[in-house]
Design an enzyme around this catalytic site. Structure first.
Site, short mmCIF file in Angstrom:
data_model
loop_
_atom_site.label_atom_id
_atom_site.label_comp_id
_atom_site.label_asym_id
_atom_site.label_seq_id
_atom_site.Cartn_x
_atom_site.Cartn_y
_atom_site.Cartn_z
N GLY A 83 98.84 -65.36 39.19
CA GLY A 83 98.28 -65.09 40.51
C GLY A 83 96.77 -65.33 40.50
CB THR A 136 95.40 -54.78 51.30
OG1 THR A 136 95.92 -53.43 51.31
CG2 THR A 136 94.29 -54.91 52.33
CB CYS A 137 98.57 -55.13 47.22
SG CYS A 137 97.14 -54.28 46.54
CG ASN A 138 97.33 -50.38 47.68
OD1 ASN A 138 98.37 -50.48 47.05
ND2 ASN A 138 96.16 -50.31 47.10
NE ARG A 139 94.56 -49.60 53.40
CZ ARG A 139 94.68 -48.29 53.56
NH1 ARG A 139 95.13 -47.79 54.70
NH2 ARG A 139 94.36 -47.45 52.60
N GLY A 175 94.48 -60.98 41.21
CA GLY A 175 94.49 -61.82 40.02
C GLY A 175 93.08 -62.13 39.55
CD GLN A 199 91.73 -55.54 50.09
OE1 GLN A 199 91.77 -54.36 50.41
NE2 GLN A 199 92.43 -56.02 49.07
CG ASN A 238 82.92 -51.36 45.28
OD1 ASN A 238 82.51 -50.46 46.00
ND2 ASN A 238 82.51 -51.51 44.04
N GLY A 286 94.82 -64.76 43.51
CA GLY A 286 94.24 -64.14 44.69
C GLY A 286 93.23 -63.08 44.29
#
Length: 294
Positions: free
Chosen positions: A156, A41-44, A161, A90, A85, A158
């Protein structure tokens, strides 16, 4: 045995996460004869597996520790925004992809099924997901209150976005334009939020009429450069992408305010303090589930 390796926003600087994501994506292509789930993900950037996977510079967890960590991730208490959430979805998507590609069976599949059930229970039996629980909703709220934009561009299409565009559609915005390299995806999202779709190649022209821009693509390189920005027009740009979408040279422009990922750290800290008691409740659920599993 359940194993986990990878990094998250807690381990390295946000700007370095893009490189970690690419490393994980590349590494999974070489995995054979092993059950694994890739959660990116964008964080992991993480790999869950039934055998140890060793990557230089990446944390490794095994057994009960790895399973407990998966439960924390799925339930939202390891997220940047506590209780979000999106992470449960994800985890679900990553699991379903692994099952479809036939590299998630046995104990690992059982672990993910348990994690998803626990994620649902945590959100239904506690207030962990109460209030503003996503970075897109927080970012949109901030920009609306501070700048009151009427013409907004979302770059974006996704998950991020999409969340931004949907949050904007609930505000008093005159026009939402969704721009993406793949025009078909931009059009699909624009239709959902009663907006317009545009090609990313036209961004310089689009910016002439924009008051605010939200950018959240998965591009490895910036999508906005100084040459794209109108010189004498005030503009606010929120960059939520990892790695960043907005070239650093734009930060120096006097007519532009760039709000980057790191700006939201204070808000994130306040969110965590507010949910301290709810975190304890979810942790108790996780401990109980671990006892049943082992």
């Amino acid at each position: 045995m359940i194993c986990q390796t990878g990094v998250s926003f807690k381990d390295i600087r946000i700007k370095s996460l893009g490189r970690a994501i690419n490393n994980i994506n590349d590494y999974t292509l070489s995995l054979n004869n092993i059950n694994f789930v890739s959660l990116v993900t964008c964080n992991r950037a993480e790999i869950y597996s039934d055998k140890p996977v060793r990557l230089n510079g990446y944390k490794i967890r095994q057994g009960k520790e790895a399973l407990g960590y998966l439960f924390k991730v799925a339930s939202g208490i390891d997220s940047m925004i506590i209780g979000e959430n999106e992470v449960a979805l994800q985890v679900k998507n990553a699991f379903e992809t692994a099952v479809k590609e036939d590299h998630c069976n046995g104990e690992l599949a059982l672990a993910f099924n348990r994690a998803l059930k626990l994620a649902k229970k945590a959100r239904s039996e506690t207030r962990i997901n109460y209030g503003k629980i996503s970075l897109p909703s927080i970012a949109v709220e901030l920009v609306i209150k501070r700048y009151n934009p009427k013409n907004v561009i979302v770059i974006g299409s996704g998950m991020l976005g999409g969340k931004i565009a949907k949050a904007l559609s609930r505000k008093n915005i005159d026009e939402i334009i969704v721009s993406n390299r793949h025009f078909k995806r931009a059009k699909e999202l624009a239709e959902k939020v009663n907006g317009k779709a545009a090609r990313l190649d036209d961004i310089k022209k689009l910016l002439k009429n924009a008051d605010a821009v939200f950018s959240a693509t998965a591009c490895p390189l910036p999508v906005l450069y100084k040459k794209d920005i109108p010189k004498n027009k005030k503009l606010v740009i929120v960059d939520l992408a990892v790695p960043y979408d907005v070239d650093k040279a734009i930060d120096k422009m006097k007519n532009v305010e760039v709000i980057r990922f790191g700006f939201f750290k204070k808000i994130i800290g306040e969110n965590k303090k507010m949910k301290k008691e709810e975190i304890k409740k979810v942790e108790k659920m996780i401990d109980d589930e671990l006892e049943r599993f082992y």
